[in-house]
Design an enzyme around this catalytic site. Sequence first.
Site, PDB file in Angstrom:
ATOM      1  N   GLU A 228      -3.637 -17.186  25.666  1.00 19.29           N
ATOM      2  CA  GLU A 228      -3.996 -16.981  24.262  1.00 19.29           C
ATOM      3  C   GLU A 228      -4.967 -15.828  24.050  1.00 19.29           C
ATOM      4  O   GLU A 228      -4.840 -15.081  23.074  1.00 19.29           O
ATOM      5  CB  GLU A 228      -4.579 -18.267  23.674  1.00 19.29           C
ATOM      6  CG  GLU A 228      -3.567 -19.390  23.562  1.00 19.29           C
ATOM      7  CD  GLU A 228      -4.044 -20.527  22.673  1.00 19.29           C
ATOM      8  OE1 GLU A 228      -4.297 -20.274  21.478  1.00 19.29           O
ATOM      9  OE2 GLU A 228      -4.174 -21.653  23.184  1.00 19.29           O
ATOM     10  N   HIS A 244       3.256 -29.088  49.063  1.00 14.45           N
ATOM     11  CA  HIS A 244       4.490 -29.827  49.321  1.00 14.45           C
ATOM     12  C   HIS A 244       5.706 -29.136  48.710  1.00 14.45           C
ATOM     13  O   HIS A 244       6.818 -29.660  48.824  1.00 14.45           O
ATOM     14  CB  HIS A 244       4.374 -31.255  48.772  1.00 14.45           C
ATOM     15  CG  HIS A 244       3.394 -32.094  49.525  1.00 14.45           C
ATOM     16  ND1 HIS A 244       3.758 -32.937  50.547  1.00 14.45           N
ATOM     17  CD2 HIS A 244       2.035 -32.194  49.412  1.00 14.45           C
ATOM     18  CE1 HIS A 244       2.684 -33.538  51.034  1.00 14.45           C
ATOM     19  NE2 HIS A 244       1.619 -33.102  50.357  1.00 14.45           N
ATOM     20  N   LYS A 339       4.715 -21.895  13.809  1.00 13.32           N
ATOM     21  CA  LYS A 339       4.425 -22.989  12.877  1.00 13.32           C
ATOM     22  C   LYS A 339       5.102 -22.746  11.525  1.00 13.32           C
ATOM     23  O   LYS A 339       5.575 -23.701  10.887  1.00 13.32           O
ATOM     24  CB  LYS A 339       2.916 -23.140  12.721  1.00 13.32           C
ATOM     25  CG  LYS A 339       2.235 -23.647  13.978  1.00 13.32           C
ATOM     26  CD  LYS A 339       0.719 -23.692  13.834  1.00 13.32           C
ATOM     27  CE  LYS A 339       0.059 -24.147  15.110  1.00 13.32           C
ATOM     28  NZ  LYS A 339      -1.415 -24.157  15.043  1.00 13.32           N
TER      29      LYS A 339
END
Length: 344
Positions: A228, A244, A339
């Site tokens: 951001e 892993h 948005k």
Amino acid sequence: MPVLDSLGMFDLVETMPEQVLAAVEASRGLPGLPAAEEVEHVVMLGMGGSGIAGDVVVAAATPLLPVPVVVDKSYELPAFVGEASLVFAVSVSGNTEETIQAASDAAVAGAHMVVITGGGELAHLARSWGAPIIPVPPDIPQPRAAFGAVAIPPLVVLDEIGLLKGATTWIDAAVDQLRRRRDELAQAGDASAAAEVARRLGNTIPLIQGSGVIGSAAATRWRTQINENAKSPAFSSTQPELCHNEVCGWGTRDPITRSGLSVVQLRHDEEHPQIARRFDFTRDLLERAVAEVIEVHAEGDGELAQLLDLVLFGDYVSLWMAAQAGVDPGPVDVLVDLKRRLSE
């Protein structure tokens, strides 16, 4: 160096210690909180710069909290939420649609609600539920700049109801460390250790590696702040899990990774002894595969202090990345556009 910073993000990072202290005061003496014996689990709702509160609660409280904590960053509420749940709904704007949906479902399910918000629809709903509201200061222009205002209140509330006794003592120690680190980095400016990490990262894509709950929360914060503030891709992973799987991916794409990727390893005093050995192995592997491997060591007395120290350091790194690239760290136009499109 001249810095483009239209929303004063550097100044806001400098005030993090004071923001934490103000959040402590705003969270004390709330009416309508449940007794400790009424709570069987804690659920943290929130997204983005508000959702980091859940990661901090997991990192700081899980080792001592006698009930489980679940972090929910979505529209959907876990099916187990009900009258024995303590649910924190966190949204700086008060209009985060995922949080509003999940919080509304939690209230209908009869959960004990605590709302942390700067207003909006969530504040309106909280008043209709009779839920306590912890206000976010109105002069904070972006949710990610409200770290202290959203991350600290749940710890204070859990302390006040007797589920996390001593939390305010940890917060005091964290504030002391935040002040020390803030003064060190702010006074040095573009000669600071954080600015040097930003220079070493350069134009590469950072991969942030942490360990355990402290390192995982800190790595998440580093990643999202780089996204951001610096408007740059960044990724994060956690020890020991990365040993892993992720380690298998290094070494076969050297020309790409050596020019395009850098790794930051976040270290802290609470590492399991085997984690230190895993970091050593990973560093040996990565030094041949990426442009830079950088270690950042947490300072401070206690787990919360070390977590917040890493957070503050990372916030400064992301801002210096923006400054060195000539990027304004404040506005996030792509999120505004997203948005808008979702609301159509």
